[in-house]
Every structure is written in structure tokens, then in C-alpha cells.
Enzyme design. Structure first.
Site, short mmCIF file in Angstrom:
data_model
loop_
_atom_site.label_atom_id
_atom_site.label_comp_id
_atom_site.label_asym_id
_atom_site.label_seq_id
_atom_site.Cartn_x
_atom_site.Cartn_y
_atom_site.Cartn_z
N ARG A 1 3.87 6.96 1.96
CA ARG A 1 2.78 7.55 1.16
C ARG A 1 1.89 8.34 2.11
O ARG A 1 0.94 7.81 2.68
CB ARG A 1 2.00 6.45 0.44
CG ARG A 1 0.87 6.94 -0.44
CD ARG A 1 0.24 5.75 -1.16
NE ARG A 1 -0.82 6.16 -2.07
CZ ARG A 1 -2.09 6.35 -1.71
NH1 ARG A 1 -2.46 6.18 -0.45
NH2 ARG A 1 -2.98 6.71 -2.60
N SER B 1 3.02 3.59 -11.58
CA SER B 1 1.73 2.88 -11.63
C SER B 1 1.23 2.84 -13.06
O SER B 1 1.23 3.88 -13.74
CB SER B 1 0.68 3.62 -10.80
OG SER B 1 1.08 3.69 -9.46
N LYS C 1 -7.40 3.99 -1.36
CA LYS C 1 -7.09 5.03 -2.34
C LYS C 1 -8.39 5.61 -2.86
O LYS C 1 -9.18 4.90 -3.47
CB LYS C 1 -6.26 4.43 -3.49
CG LYS C 1 -5.80 5.42 -4.53
CD LYS C 1 -4.84 4.74 -5.50
CE LYS C 1 -4.62 5.51 -6.78
NZ LYS C 1 -3.80 6.71 -6.65
N1 TZP Z 1 -2.80 2.21 -5.61
C1 TZP Z 1 -3.67 1.38 -6.17
S1 TZP Z 1 -4.61 0.59 -5.00
C2 TZP Z 1 -3.80 1.38 -3.73
C3 TZP Z 1 -2.85 2.23 -4.26
C4 TZP Z 1 -1.95 3.10 -3.47
C5 TZP Z 1 -4.15 1.17 -2.31
C6 TZP Z 1 -3.72 -0.16 -1.79
O1 TZP Z 1 -4.08 -0.29 -0.43
P1 TZP Z 1 -4.71 -1.62 0.18
O2 TZP Z 1 -5.12 -1.23 1.58
O3 TZP Z 1 -3.59 -2.62 0.21
O4 TZP Z 1 -5.86 -2.01 -0.68
#
Ligand code: TZP
Ligand code: MG
Length: 229
Positions: free
Chosen positions: A52, A124, A153
Site C-alpha cells: 500500500r 473495504s 490512514k
Molecule cells: N484502512 C482502515 S484503517 C487503515 C486502513 C488502511 C490503517 C490501518 O493502519 P494501523 O497502523 O494498523 O492503524
């Protein structure tokens, strides 16, 4: 990659077991080099990887392609499937094992037609309706979140805890599911108890002081949670 089932699709039992500890990462998430972080995470036993490359300072063009290629080679060497976030053309160019898309991206049905039956497609979902639509469109698994607050995010939806995971399972929806957002070693267990097949995470592994040991502990925590049922 797991064995194919009927219609050349990967059976959902195989997808479930890939989702146990689903590590997501791009160059902006790492303190060490991305190759070092991924190598450590693979050594710790992550079960699936998503490339990503997003956010401020993310690579584009050739740099993104070359990093993805490098990450995919590392995954292949460990027998861990390699998923690309959002970028269908990159997934096709690399012959990646699958793609993960959000609600703003192309629907799973359209992606399936381009990628073929044997690839993994994740979507998602933040509402029951989004989940049902993704299932109808032929998603292999759903990512549900953010379960907890996340700093990884920028455009994250509101935190929703494990509510949607529980609701889907209560309604008998049995598609493979992974919880995402702010998951750490101390809050992972309730995500599995709610009915998820695994956890998906960026920072708790990418920024861990001891990446391989942390990944190993996540595998243990999830497997214990799944045994408890
Ligand atoms: N989609 C929803 S939350 C997220 C994504 C890509 C980020 C998750 O990252 P982390 O650091 O595990 O909270
Ligand atoms: Mg997206």
C-alpha cells in the site's frame, strides 16, 4: 498460493487462513528500509501481505513499480501471497496474487473480469449494505474498520469498533473477514472474538522495535483467539 477450488476460485477456507495476520505496508510506514521491515515480518510468520504505497512522500511511477516488484519477490520466497492496494494496472503488470480495493475504487465484479478467477479480491466495507454489495460483486474477503483509532490512514471513516463484524456474523454472513485500524497486541483478541478470521495492520508491525517477534506474537494471539471460537 493455495490450491484452487471449483471454478478456479480460491476456497474460502484457504482465504480465511491467509487473513490471520495480514500485514499492510508501503515505504512511508517504515522506519527501516521497506525490504528490512518486510523480511522481518515474513520471518515472524505474517500470513498475507498488502503493498500500500500511499500518503505523503509515497513513491509513484517507476519507483513504486520497482519497490512493489521487490516486495513481491520477498513474499514469493516465503510462500506468502502478495496483494496490491487499489492499483489494478500494477496488480496486472506484476501478476500479483490479488488486489484490495475501497469503496471509491472499481467494483469487485469489474476487477474480477480483468484479473481472473484465481486471484484474491478484497474490499473495504463500512456498512452492512457495502458488505452485501461486495459479496454480490464476488469479493473473496472483506476488510472491516477502522475498528480502533488509526493514524495510518488520512481519510479513514469513523471508528466503529467490532460492531459491523458482529452484525455480519449474527446475520449468518460467512464471507472471510479481517478487522483493520489501530490493532495492537493488547486489543487484537476482541476482533477475533467478534467473528473476524484475522487482523490487518500497518503500524503495530511496521514500527515495532522487534518486528519479527511482534509478528510472531500476533500469530499466536490470533490463533489462540480462533481456538477459543
Ligand atoms: N484502512 C482502515 S484503517 C487503515 C486502513 C488502511 C490503517 C490501518 O493502519 P494501523 O497502523 O494498523 O492503524
Ligand atoms: Mg482506495
Amino acid at each position: 498460493m493455495p490450491e484452487m477450488g471449483d471454478n478456479n476460485r480460491i476456497p474460502s477456507q484457504a482465504i480465511r487462513s491467509l487473513l490471520k495476520v495480514y500485514f499492510i505496508m508501503g515505504s512511508v510506514n517504515c522506519r527501516l528500509s521497506p525490504a528490512e521491515v518486510l523480511t522481518e515480518a515474513l520471518a515472524g510468520g505474517i500470513t498475507l501481505f498488502q503493498f500500500r504505497e500511499k500518503g505523503k512522500g509515497a513513491l509513484t511511477g517507476r519507483g513504486k513499480f520497482e519497490l512493489a516488484q521487490n516486495m513481491m519477490q520477498l513474499c514469493r520466497a516465503h510462500g506468502v501471497p502478495f496483494i496490491v492496494n487499489d492499483d489494478l494496472e500494477l496488480a496486472i503488470a506484476l501478476d500479483a496474487d490479488g488486489i484490495h480495493v475501497g469503496q471509491d475504487d472499481s467494483p469487485a465484479g469489474m476487477i474480477r473480469r480483468r484479473l481472473g478467477a484465481g486471484k484474491i479480491i478484497g474490499v473495504s466495507a463500512h456498512t452492512l449494505q457495502e458488505a452485501q454489495q461486495a459479496i454480490e460483486d464476488g469479493a473473496d474477503y472483506l476488510g472491516i474498520g477502522p475498528v480502533y483509532p488509526t493514524a495510518s490512514k488520512e481519510d479513514a471513516q469513523p471508528v466503529n469498533g467490532t460492531r459491523l463484524i458482529e452484525e455480519l456474523r449474527t446475520r449468518g454472513v460467512d464471507i472471510p473477514l479481517v478487522g483493520i485500524g489501530g490493532i495492537t497486541l493488547s486489543n487484537a483478541a476482541p476482533v477475533i472474538a467478534a467473528g473476524a478470521d484475522g487482523i490487518s495492520l500497518i503500524s503495530a508491525i511496521a514500527q515495532a522495535a522487534k518486528i519479527s517477534e511482534t509478528a510472531k506474537s500476533f500469530v499466536k494471539t490470533v490463533e489462540e483467539g480462533l481456538r477459543r471460537g
